[in-house]
Design a protein around this motif. Structure first.
Motif, PDB file in Angstrom:
ATOM      1  N   ILE A 147      42.858  33.676  42.178  1.00  0.00           N
ATOM      2  CA  ILE A 147      41.809  34.392  42.908  1.00  0.00           C
ATOM      3  C   ILE A 147      40.654  34.683  41.958  1.00  0.00           C
ATOM      4  CG2 ILE A 147      41.240  36.454  44.248  1.00  0.00           C
ATOM      5  CD1 ILE A 147      44.193  36.659  45.019  1.00  0.00           C
ATOM      6  N   ILE A 148      39.465  34.236  42.332  1.00  0.00           N
ATOM      7  CA  ILE A 148      38.257  34.512  41.556  1.00  0.00           C
ATOM      8  C   ILE A 148      37.527  35.698  42.176  1.00  0.00           C
ATOM      9  CG2 ILE A 148      36.005  33.644  40.840  1.00  0.00           C
ATOM     10  CD1 ILE A 148      37.146  30.862  40.750  1.00  0.00           C
ATOM     11  N   LEU A 149      37.241  36.699  41.355  1.00  0.00           N
ATOM     12  CA  LEU A 149      36.492  37.890  41.756  1.00  0.00           C
ATOM     13  C   LEU A 149      35.280  38.037  40.838  1.00  0.00           C
ATOM     14  CD1 LEU A 149      39.457  40.436  42.111  1.00  0.00           C
ATOM     15  CD2 LEU A 149      38.417  39.068  43.924  1.00  0.00           C
ATOM     16  N   PRO A 150      34.275  38.787  41.236  1.00  0.00           N
ATOM     17  CA  PRO A 150      33.118  38.990  40.359  1.00  0.00           C
ATOM     18  C   PRO A 150      33.422  39.953  39.217  1.00  0.00           C
ATOM     19  CG  PRO A 150      32.792  40.135  42.431  1.00  0.00           C
ATOM     20  CD  PRO A 150      34.063  39.359  42.573  1.00  0.00           C
ATOM     21  N   PHE A 151      32.892  39.659  38.048  1.00  0.00           N
ATOM     22  CA  PHE A 151      32.932  40.633  36.945  1.00  0.00           C
ATOM     23  C   PHE A 151      31.858  41.691  37.174  1.00  0.00           C
ATOM     24  CE2 PHE A 151      31.318  42.040  32.781  1.00  0.00           C
ATOM     25  CZ  PHE A 151      32.474  42.626  32.284  1.00  0.00           C
ATOM     26  N   LYS A 152      30.650  41.230  37.534  1.00  0.00           N
ATOM     27  CA  LYS A 152      29.587  42.149  37.936  1.00  0.00           C
ATOM     28  C   LYS A 152      29.754  42.452  39.410  1.00  0.00           C
ATOM     29  CE  LYS A 152      26.085  40.319  34.752  1.00  0.00           C
ATOM     30  NZ  LYS A 152      24.728  39.690  34.677  1.00  0.00           N
ATOM     31  N   ALA A 153      29.545  43.703  39.787  1.00  0.00           N
ATOM     32  CA  ALA A 153      29.727  44.084  41.181  1.00  0.00           C
ATOM     33  C   ALA A 153      28.443  44.656  41.751  1.00  0.00           C
ATOM     34  CB  ALA A 153      30.847  45.120  41.312  1.00  0.00           C
ATOM     35  N   ASP A 154      28.226  44.424  43.045  1.00  0.00           N
ATOM     36  CA  ASP A 154      27.085  45.059  43.699  1.00  0.00           C
ATOM     37  C   ASP A 154      27.476  46.388  44.319  1.00  0.00           C
ATOM     38  OD1 ASP A 154      28.671  43.976  45.683  1.00  0.00           O
ATOM     39  OD2 ASP A 154      26.999  43.290  46.920  1.00  0.00           O
ATOM     40  N   SER A 155      28.762  46.747  44.222  1.00  0.00           N
ATOM     41  CA  SER A 155      29.240  48.040  44.708  1.00  0.00           C
ATOM     42  C   SER A 155      30.367  48.504  43.798  1.00  0.00           C
ATOM     43  CB  SER A 155      29.734  47.935  46.153  1.00  0.00           C
ATOM     44  OG  SER A 155      30.383  49.122  46.556  1.00  0.00           O
ATOM     45  N   ALA A 156      30.136  49.581  43.072  1.00  0.00           N
ATOM     46  CA  ALA A 156      31.136  50.063  42.109  1.00  0.00           C
ATOM     47  C   ALA A 156      32.412  50.530  42.803  1.00  0.00           C
ATOM     48  CB  ALA A 156      30.550  51.200  41.274  1.00  0.00           C
ATOM     49  N   ILE A 157      32.270  51.250  43.914  1.00  0.00           N
ATOM     50  CA  ILE A 157      33.462  51.793  44.571  1.00  0.00           C
ATOM     51  C   ILE A 157      34.318  50.678  45.161  1.00  0.00           C
ATOM     52  CG2 ILE A 157      32.341  52.187  46.817  1.00  0.00           C
ATOM     53  CD1 ILE A 157      34.011  54.797  46.956  1.00  0.00           C
TER      54      ILE A 157
END
Length: 477
Positions: A357-367
């Motif tokens: 599963i690939i997820l973002p390291f940078k997020a547009d929503s912290a929560i």
């Protein structure tokens, strides 16, 4: 004083009981709202009443969801051109996966179509050019529906293209989500309307609030040109999708361009949404023209939303996951799986399936990122492998199962997409398409770092507390 305390306690019990009764089908959501109610006793119930009450109970929704609009024309054109009506049983389709095939065939109003051409579009620059080229060739109509449309450089390119075609006599219809496009300027909308373009919001925020539908958003991204070419995927209209967001930087996304039978389903979904927002029923055969595609590529377009009896995309994801024998590769920007998807991933990994599963390291929503991380430990422990994309922000929504199926669309692997949003995915079974998505996945892995259980356990106590709190509230994201 005792009387007031008793009344307040009874009021609290009434509020809690109401939430439990209304959300009995989804215990996780009940717990989330009860937590909010406990922290904010009166305000929490007010929020629940205006934001989260069951969408499907509203009479207006049932009326607009009746499929009466353009249903007879759709049935005669779409289903007669489907693989079942056109060719009967095809022994090459999902050979050895009859259980998965039979389940997919039960999805309402989502035939598995056989004559299609599929082009995978990697990232927004390629996607925008393909869309603009198709729009430029339009002869009869353009149907344009997005969750987010920005009044920026990219938004104005599409604005100009749509206006030019409207002035040339092409019928143009635009739907935008009232919440997702809340920043869209009135001047932008006015310019479209002055050119003769029909523009409708899918629930303005204020109207959605008072109609108690603020939590339900039209997350679909649809372009249909002349009923012959269609687009669906993760990309909205805005500068950030070509790297214009200084915080997120490079934006990695995936879209698909469809020709053939599957475009009829994109058209049906748009026209159903158009009936909902405008009250105008469009069922003429001009919207489902005959096409010349002869490439035998199987595609199924599946829509879902809180107005439907099936959680079709969530169930399609689940059916695909439990059918996997060799691999499950997932790319998603938001990972908040419901218990059934979590268990399917665990079972697959335990049985030896390669689950990545690939997820973002940078997020547009912290929560949301904290909520996603709260699911990692239990899945890492059973062998699911997670990778964090570091080149920029990854927003693609892609699932690949063995060599038998893949899906690209608007739905994330999260409970909002499964149960609250109006979503749309293309499920594709062609090995050439799967191979192309596989190549993109492997390319993305080169820009990722793998999350190991040992390193993940080193998170600070503060991080773990944030994850637990976000996990508690995650059914609402």
């Amino acid at each position: 004083m005792l009387v007031w305390i008793t009344l307040l306690l009874l009021l609290f019990i009434f509020q809690a009981a109401t939430i439990l009764i209304c959300e009995y089908k989804r215990p996780a959501k009940s717990i989330a709202w009860l937590s909010i109610l406990f922290i904010f006793p009166i305000i929490g119930f007010f929020m629940y009443y205006f934001i989260a009450r069951d969408y499907a109970r509203r009479k207006k929704v049932h009326a607009n969801n009746s499929d009466n609009a353009n249903n007879s024309t759709l049935q005669s054109v779409l289903y007669n051109d489907s693989i079942d009506a056109k060719k009967g049983e095809d022994s090459s389709f999902l050979l050895g996966e009859e259980r998965l095939r039979d389940w997919l065939r039960q999805v309402p109003h989502s035939p598995i179509t056989g004559m299609n051409r599929v082009d995978v579009l990697t990232n927004a620059d390629v996607t925008y050019e393909a869309m603009l080229e198709a729009i430029g060739k339009a002869q009869d109509h353009i149907h344009f529906e997005f969750y987010t449309i920005r009044d920026d450089a990219i938004g104005r390119r599409f604005q100009d293209a749509l206006i030019a075609k409207a002035k040339a006599g092409v019928a143009v219809r635009v739907i935008y989500d009232g919440v997702g496009s809340h920043a869209l300027s009135k001047a932008y909308i006015t310019s479209l309307k002055r050119a003769g373009i029909a523009v409708e919001p899918f629930l303005k925020p204020l109207i959605a609030f008072f109609e108690k539908r603020l939590n339900y958003r039209n997350h679909r991204k649809i372009v249909v040109v002349d009923g012959l070419v269609g687009f669906v995927g993760g990309i909205n209209i805005g500068n950030e999708y070509v790297g214009g967001n200084p915080k997120l930087g490079f934006w990695r996304d995936t879209h698909v361009m469809l020709h053939g039978d599957a475009v009829y389903d994109l058209q049906r979904t748009f026209l159903k949404d158009w009936f909902f927002v405008s009250g105008e029923s469009l069922g003429e055969k001009r919207y489902y023209p005959a096409h010349s595609e002869q490439e035998p590529s199987f595609v199924q377009v599946i829509s879902s939303g809180p107005d439907a009896r099936w959680d079709a995309i969530q169930e399609m994801y689940f059916a695909g996951l439990i059918a996997a024998k060799k691999r499950i590769w997932i790319t998603t920007p938001y990972f908040i799986p419901d218990p059934s998807i979590t268990m399917a991933l665990k079972s697959a990994a335990i049985s030896g399936v390669d689950v990545r599963i690939i997820l973002p390291f940078k997020a547009d929503s912290a929560i949301v990122q904290y909520a996603s991380k709260s699911y990692l430990k239990e899945l890492l422990q059973v062998g699911v492998r997670f990778y964090l994309y570091r080149k920029g922000f990854i927003h693609a929504k892609v699932i690949i199962v063995d060599e038998i199926m893949s899906t690209v669309g608007t739905a994330n692997v999260d409970m909002r997409s499964f149960f609250s949003n109006f979503e749309l995915n293309a499920v594709m079974f062609d090995r050439h398409v799967i191979s192309r998505l596989e190549s993109d996945f492997l390319m993305d892995l080169e820009d990722c770092t793998e999350v190991t259980l040992t390193e993940f356990e080193l998170r600070s106590p503060g991080e773990k507390r944030k994850e637990r709190i976000a996990r508690l509230l995650s059914p609402l994201f």
